[in-house]
Design an enzyme around this catalytic site. Structure first.
Site, mmCIF file in Angstrom:
data_model
loop_
_atom_site.group_PDB
_atom_site.id
_atom_site.type_symbol
_atom_site.label_atom_id
_atom_site.label_comp_id
_atom_site.label_asym_id
_atom_site.label_seq_id
_atom_site.Cartn_x
_atom_site.Cartn_y
_atom_site.Cartn_z
ATOM 1 N N ASP A 157 0.791 -1.139 0.031
ATOM 2 C CA ASP A 157 -0.052 0.109 -0.101
ATOM 3 C C ASP A 157 1.069 1.320 0.240
ATOM 4 O OD1 ASP A 157 -3.178 0.675 1.664
ATOM 5 O OD2 ASP A 157 -2.081 1.569 -0.103
HETATM 6 C C1 GLC Z 1 -4.262 4.268 -0.267
HETATM 7 C C2 GLC Z 1 -5.201 3.159 0.102
HETATM 8 C C3 GLC Z 1 -5.343 1.948 -0.839
HETATM 9 C C4 GLC Z 1 -5.051 2.653 -2.436
HETATM 10 C C5 GLC Z 1 -3.803 3.125 -2.146
HETATM 11 C C6 GLC Z 1 -3.740 3.655 -3.757
HETATM 12 O O1 GLC Z 1 -3.562 4.549 0.941
HETATM 13 O O2 GLC Z 1 -4.966 2.495 1.437
HETATM 14 O O3 GLC Z 1 -6.527 1.445 -0.609
HETATM 15 O O4 GLC Z 1 -5.395 1.656 -3.446
HETATM 16 O O5 GLC Z 1 -3.481 4.081 -1.322
HETATM 17 O O6 GLC Z 1 -4.241 4.868 -3.778
#
Ligand code: GLC
Length: 711
Positions: free
Chosen positions: A265
């Site tokens: 993430d």
């Molecule tokens: C965010 C979220 C995740 C998302 C990623 C990219 O922090 O936790 O769900 O897909 O970043 O935007």
């Protein structure tokens, strides 16, 4: 497993090339034409031109033109001509926005979820997006957590069938085919259980609860051939999820046989240091690589730190090669080596995004997600000749499209009613600001209530600002704001029927208002067609069929409250002091899982349950005793009465969604197999244990007929 093409490609790549393929950046780094100056959190990432040109993926670039240009410019400089993988957060629609996923869960209809995913995939693919970070399948029990908006709810079975529908909708039979994109399941694992409902907070649970409740939906995605898994920000058993080899090596890869790629993430590797798990960037990079993370999202540690680590260490060189092969394999599965632009097409994009056909699909899905919670004296449905009063911050708002929507602007309820020539009067319709901007209430001029005095019915459109939902949007108080509650009470002076429409992305605490109103419709944040979907339900152009996929608590103090709980040794089956209870609140939720009213009236009878060989067969009669044809979701639950570990008091095992004509009766049948009755015993073996089972078939997790059988 891997083609000669990508194995040969790997053999030509330097260590830097390989680490580039394991890194994802925001498109700003590639958008040189717009001279995007990398300020803020990006500025300190200091990538060299060579490093940027080696990076393998980007996220959240949304137009065909931009993605074609980025890919073209990138390939011109690419040493090995390896196309960029373009990913995005398309979680409930790309340009045509569908309801938030918690609302989609309330449709109890996998076809609705699949329609969303297929439409989103088509719109994404013509805009040059290759993969979406969806479905989010985190099981949720705490509406204080803003990201319940992204989940389909509190039940492992419903979450699993919805997750499979999403993966199949996004990916189709072959992700290379036109209109399909790869999907990424998230957030592995148990991110939906932060203490206090506070985002990114500690998660702490037993392995048994993890496996019986939280893992099934992730596993369902793996079994449906999801192409990617995303790590979670939370720790699991005191180790940051993305660095947790128990989760990733033992369960995901070895037990489940997941062959896809894993992405961190957003900058989650950085957070291993903040958690106090990794001492420095090198340790962070090693920990994530050892847990099999193949792509690092928006942090530089693979690129910057892994070089020195791996240069003389076979173990890491091997892990890097394994990761790069997975990334190259995904690009090959998408056909990017043959066509780096896949379906990106500026002209087709113009005719596809928010097309009439796609908007109609969004409308037909959105109306299935509305849940009728209360309908005293059948004040609903409305009559088109009525004078309708509209008030509250969402009466005329177009900002009800939902979190993680990169296109703004839904059709408002007021516009939809006007388009249908409904005689409306609007009052007290200032929009509600966002708590993110420290605005905690809306200005309401209560004297305007007199404007509504000649109306036949009042629609009180209340809820929460969509910016206060989704990520980083936890709330300790889940009531309507004070002025919204006061407005509802103020409406009583009109002596007209009051119908509350709840524009929220989580279960709210409704006890303060339920006795002051005649009807309540949970209308969520329904996406582009919001106003039209609500209008169709209000006037019975669509008979509401939504059922709650997440319990509504009586009060925030009751949380977590969910239907599939354990019995405890002192259940509140009798009223006495020494049982598991509150002195000031019932144990039951205000509205239970699976609950929802209809304009029809469904009555259940003749539950017959029998053991036939190795399975349990159940049948039940369902009668629609009303004049309205309607859709009923017949729910089949079980209770494993005694086992080697305690079992939930109820578990959803099957649903049948049926349309029943007015004054008609049908028979619905279910089959429960031993496989469906398995659970993890104390040794974490996935087992069936013989014994007695309650078979409970009904309209929700509180209202059902029950028979007990032995198997
Ligand atoms: C965010 C979220 C995740 C998302 C990623 C990219 O922090 O936790 O769900 O897909 O970043 O935007």
């Amino acid at each position: 497993m891997y083609s000669d093409r990508i194995k040969e490609l790997l053999s030509k790549m330097t260590l830097e090339d390989k680490l580039g393929q394991m890194t994802l950046l925001v498109p700003d780094f590639f958008d040189k034409e717009n001279n995007v100056d990398l300020t803020g959190p990006f500025a300190n990432l200091e990538f060299s031109e060579e490093e940027i040109n080696s990076v393998g993926s980007i996220l959240n670039s949304f137009s065909a033109e931009k993605n074609i240009n980025i890919q073209k410019n990138y390939l011109e400089k690419s040493k090995h001509k390896i196309p960029l993988l373009i990913m995005a957060d398309i979680i409930h629609g790309k340009s045509t926005i569908f309801p938030i996923n918690l609302a989609l869960g309330c449709s109890f209809n996998t076809e609705a979820m699949k329609t969303m995913a297929k439409t989103a995939a088509l719109e994404s693919s013509v805009s040059g997006i290759h993969l979406t970070y969806a479905p989010m399948v985190d099981l949720v029990r705490d509406p204080r957590w803003g990201r319940v908006a992204e989940s389909t709810g509190e039940d492992p079975y419903l979450n699993s069938i919805m997750a499979v529908a999403a993966v199949e909708g996004y990916q189709g039979k072959d992700i290379k085919e036109y209109g399909n994109i790869a999907s990424c399941c998230k957030h592995f694992a148990s991110y939906g259980a932060p203490e206090g409902g506070r985002d990114y907070n500690t998660v702490d649970m037993s392995e048994g609860v993890l496996r019986d409740f939280y893992l099934p939906a992730y596993k369902a995605c793996v079994d449906a051939d999801v192409k990617m898994m995303m790590t979670a920000f939370n720790i699991f058993d005191r180790i940051p999820s993305g660095a947790n080899t128990f989760l990733y090596n033992d369960i995901l890869r070895k037990e489940w046989g997941f062959k896809g790629s894993v992405i961190s993430d957003y900058a989650a590797l950085d957070e291993t240091m903040v958690h106090g798990f990794a001492k420095d960037a090198k340790e962070a990079a090693k920990a994530y690589l050892e847990a099999g993370c193949d792509i690092e999202m928006m942090s530089p540690h693979y690129l910057k730190s892994m070089k020195d680590i791996a240069a003389n260490d076979e173990k890491y060189l091997k892990l890097i090669d394994e990761s790069v092969l997975k990334v190259l394999h995904l690009k090959e599965e998408l056909g990017l080596f043959d066509n780096p632009y896949k379906d990106a097409n500026i002209e087709i994009e113009k005719n596809t995004l928010k097309s009439k056909e796609n908007l109609q699909k969004a409308l037909e899905v959105a109306r299935q997600c509305i849940v009728l919670l209360q309908n005293n004296n059948n004040v609903l449905p409305l009559n088109p000749n009525m004078k309708v009063g509209l008030c509250g911050p969402f009466a005329t708002s177009e900002d009800v499209i939902g979190t993680w929507a990169f296109e703004k602007g839904a059709i408002s309820l007021s516009d939809s009613l006007k388009n249908s020539n409904i005689d409306i009067t609007v009052a007290m319709n200032n929009e509600l600001g966002s708590m993110q901007e420290k605005i905690f209430d809306v200005d309401i001029d209560y004297s305007e209530v007199s404007k509504l005095k000649d109306c036949d019915v009042i629609l009180a459109c209340v809820g929460e600002n969509q910016e206060d939902t989704g990520e980083g949007a936890s709330r300790a108080n889940i009531r309507l704001s004070a002025n919204q509650e006061a407005m509802i009470k103020n409406l009583k002076q009109l002596n007209k029927p009051v119908i509350v429409l709840l524009f929220s992305a989580r279960p709210l605490e409704l006890n303060p208002i339920i006795n002051d109103v005649d009807a309540i419709l949970q209308v969520w944040h329904l996406g582009t067609e919001s106003g039209n979907a609500i209008k169709q339900v209000l006037f019975n152009e669509y008979n509401p069929s939504g059922r709650l996929s997440m319990s509504f608590p009586q009060t925030v103090g009751q949380i977590p409250v969910y239907y599939n709980h354990y019995n405890t040794g002192r259940p509140r089956t009798i009223e006495m002091r020494y049982v598991s209870r509150y002195l000031d609140c019932p144990n039951e939720p205000l509205y239970p899982f699976g609950y929802g009213l209809s304009y029809s009236n469904f009555e259940y009878s003749n539950l017959n349950v029998a053991v036939v060989g190795e399975t349990i067969k159940a049948s039940v009669k369902v009668k629609n005793t009303s004049e309205h044809k309607g859709i009923e979701t017949v729910q089949c639950y079980i209770r494993d009465i005694k086992a080697s570990v305690v079992r939930p008091v109820l578990e959803l095992k099957a649903i049948e969604q049926v349309s029943i004509e007015a004054n008609s009766e049908i028979t619905v049948e279910f089959e429960i197999t031993k496989e469906m009755l398995k659970f993890h015993n104390a040794k974490m073996e996935y087992v069936f244990e013989s014994g007695e089972f309650d078979i409970c078939v009904g309209k929700n997790s509180s209202e059902y007929l029950k028979e007990t059988v032995s198997l």
